[in-house]
Scaffold this active site. Structure first.
Site, short mmCIF file in Angstrom:
data_model
loop_
_atom_site.label_atom_id
_atom_site.label_comp_id
_atom_site.label_asym_id
_atom_site.label_seq_id
_atom_site.Cartn_x
_atom_site.Cartn_y
_atom_site.Cartn_z
N GLY A 87 0.81 -1.21 0.00
CA GLY A 87 0.00 0.00 0.00
C GLY A 87 0.85 1.26 0.00
CG ASN A 88 4.98 0.88 1.00
OD1 ASN A 88 4.45 -0.13 0.55
ND2 ASN A 88 6.28 0.99 1.09
CE LYS A 147 -4.76 -6.31 5.27
NZ LYS A 147 -3.38 -6.63 4.88
CE LYS A 172 -0.07 -5.20 0.10
NZ LYS A 172 1.02 -6.18 0.11
CE LYS A 196 4.64 -6.39 2.99
NZ LYS A 196 3.50 -6.12 3.87
#
Length: 311
Positions: A9-10, A122, A206, A264
């Site tokens: 998102g960054n 989340k 995601k 991740k």
């Protein structure tokens, strides 16, 4: 080579930045410089985060006096998919004249009995100090939790089962299209008692969605591109060191922060364990070097890249 990229998102909105459209679009244009080079050499599928954007829209929706109730999360995910997908699609088309680019609104199938619905975990939205986060939680009925040095809203994050539009994505790839899909983990949906799809209040991770999709599309490489150059062994300790090449087995023996690097690492491990192919975590602007093995944390079944036999 078929490559799927999961953008953090960054990549679109960095911490501390104002959520102005001009700021986000400028960040997209920077990201696309790397993505366009990848698309020139490989079949490319792009997924992206939406945490800051969905949190902002959720806050606006909750505070809107003209709404009888806030927009549900499945609708907010769809909104962010459209906005971010449009920016990426247009910018990539401008960078790749003659190449077709498609941003798809995509749904992620989850199960209604996933225990995550009872345990929100989340992170979404902006960061706050503890006092402000607790004030917002009381005002809007949120659940909040500590995220590093800050506090953020947390929502249910069920395990992704399948992208509903997988067959369409596969068809587009075969026709040479650069596909942008599964933004924000995909719109969370379940099947009701009649088999119909309905949206649910959740945000799917995601990276787990991207790993699942990479496996379904038989991708050769799965890249999670963020703002850190490598995964760190002993993160936050005096013995902190970078991990260049590793295996799922080695990573599974380590502990990583559950709200950031943990998902991740889990995602890349799942992909490599299930496919025997390559996954990696690294910086967006080093994507090409990650694929040639000179940057990022590269995860393969035997810790080697390019893959070579151990016999």
């Amino acid at each position: 080579m078929r490559v799927i990229v999961a953008l953090g998102g960054n990549a679109v909105l960095k911490r501390g930045q104002k959520a102005d459209a001009d700021v986000q679009l400028a960040n997209v244009r920077t990201a696309v410089k790397t993505l366009a080079r990848l698309a020139g050499e490989h079949e490319l599928v792009i997924t992206h985060g939406n945490g800051p954007q969905i949190g902002m829209l959720a806050l606006e929706s909750a505070a809107d006096p003209d709404l009888t109730r806030p927009y549900p999360f499945d609708t907010l995910v769809a909104q962010t998919q459209g906005m971010l997908g449009y920016w990426m699609q247009q910018t990539l088309q401008n960078a790749l004249p003659g190449r077709q680019v498609l941003a798809m609104v995509t749904q992620t199938l989850v199960t209604a009995v996933d225990p995550a619905f009872e345990q929100p975990a989340k992170f979404v939205g902006q960061v706050y100090d503890q006092e402000e986060a607790e004030k917002l939680a009381a005002e809007y009925g949120w659940t909040v939790a500590q995220d590093g040095l800050h506090w953020r809203r947390v929502v249910p994050s069920p395990t992704p089962r399948r992208i509903v539009e997988t067959r369409l994505i596969r068809k587009m790839i075969r026709e040479g299209v650069v596909v942008i899909c599964a933004g924000g983990g995909g719109i969370p949906v379940v099947r009701d008692e009649s088999g119909r799809l309905i949206g649910v209040e959740a945000v799917v991770d995601k990276d787990l969605t991207a790993a699942m999709l990479a496996e379904s599309l038989e991708c050769d490489a799965f890249l999670i591109l963020t703002d850190v150059p490598r995964v760190m062994r002993g993160f936050g300790t005096s013995e902190e060191t970078e991990i260049a090449h590793t295996t799922p087995h080695e990573l599974r023996t380590m502990e990583f922060p559950p709200g950031s690097m943990g998902p991740k690492v889990d995602a890349v491990c799942r992909f490599v364990e299930n496919t025997g192919d390559m996954a990696a975590i690294g910086k967006l602007d080093q994507a090409e070097r990650i694929l040639d093995g000179s940057a990022g944390t590269i995860v393969t079944p035997n810790g080697r890249w390019p893959l070579t036999s151990t016999l």
